[in-house]
Design an enzyme around this catalytic site. Sequence first.
Site, PDB file in Angstrom:
ATOM      1  N   SER A 179       1.463  -1.721   3.056  1.00 33.82           N
ATOM      2  CA  SER A 179       0.643  -2.816   3.580  1.00 33.82           C
ATOM      3  C   SER A 179       0.304  -3.800   2.476  1.00 33.82           C
ATOM      4  O   SER A 179       0.164  -3.414   1.306  1.00 33.82           O
ATOM      5  CB  SER A 179      -0.656  -2.250   4.173  1.00 33.82           C
ATOM      6  OG  SER A 179      -1.588  -3.277   4.433  1.00 33.82           O
ATOM      7  N   TYR A 227      -8.565   2.616   2.625  1.00 32.57           N
ATOM      8  CA  TYR A 227      -7.228   2.297   3.117  1.00 32.57           C
ATOM      9  C   TYR A 227      -6.446   1.494   2.072  1.00 32.57           C
ATOM     10  O   TYR A 227      -5.298   1.812   1.745  1.00 32.57           O
ATOM     11  CB  TYR A 227      -7.359   1.500   4.415  1.00 32.57           C
ATOM     12  CG  TYR A 227      -6.064   0.982   4.975  1.00 32.57           C
ATOM     13  CD1 TYR A 227      -5.176   1.832   5.610  1.00 32.57           C
ATOM     14  CD2 TYR A 227      -5.734  -0.376   4.892  1.00 32.57           C
ATOM     15  CE1 TYR A 227      -3.988   1.357   6.149  1.00 32.57           C
ATOM     16  CE2 TYR A 227      -4.560  -0.864   5.425  1.00 32.57           C
ATOM     17  CZ  TYR A 227      -3.686   0.012   6.054  1.00 32.57           C
ATOM     18  OH  TYR A 227      -2.506  -0.475   6.574  1.00 32.57           O
TER      19      TYR A 227
END
Length: 235
Positions: A125, A138
């Site tokens: 990501s 995250y």
Amino acid sequence: MGDRPSAWVIGTGGIGAHLIERLAQDHDVVGFDRVERPSRFPFYRVDAADRAAFAASAKAAAESHGMPDVFVMTAGTVSYLALESATPEETTEVLADNLVGPINVLHTAYHLGPLRPRTCVLVTSNAAFVPRPGQPLYAASKAATVSLVRSLAVGWAAAGIRVLAVAPGTVMVERNRERVARQYPHAPLDPGRPGGRLLVPGELADLVAGLLPHADHLTGQVITVDGGSTLTGAR
């Protein structure tokens, strides 16, 4: 065990569903996921965060369908947990889904059968590259994955194992459709990013497939695919 190269996709929902269909155009594909999913391809239900279980499934898949040439790891869980309030169990779950799982897949890619050239692609990501105050755990797990790619590309080069990653921004998949619609009312258009629109999973699948023939030159690279959103700061 055909004449075509073999690609294993770990995480067959969302992005992975499009990837496995795209790779099936020129690869024999096998899917792995911790959730049972209907599939026209060979499929193994297993959680990549469990190294022993994943290794056992990989061995069974190799015996039935041949050794893989490509591993594509898409599994992971988006998390908005705040570090200051996350419990130890919640923290462990975020790291298991987004870091331990990829580590286990890479470990298996190295040890499955005789050491041989392989390509490993991690779908990570763009959260790895910009501050994410609302997603600190995250983002940290994704940054760690980026570091793995760069280190292993060098460390495993002599074995012929190529390791690279793609780092998308927001991808419009079914499970996040409502959240995306709230955040981006005109989705897939997004005038706030330089590219002008969000990524759809078929585009990402095409990109990954297109990178595979060039893995020798791309090993160690993390290719950001986010319409330029990381250029405009945290989102």
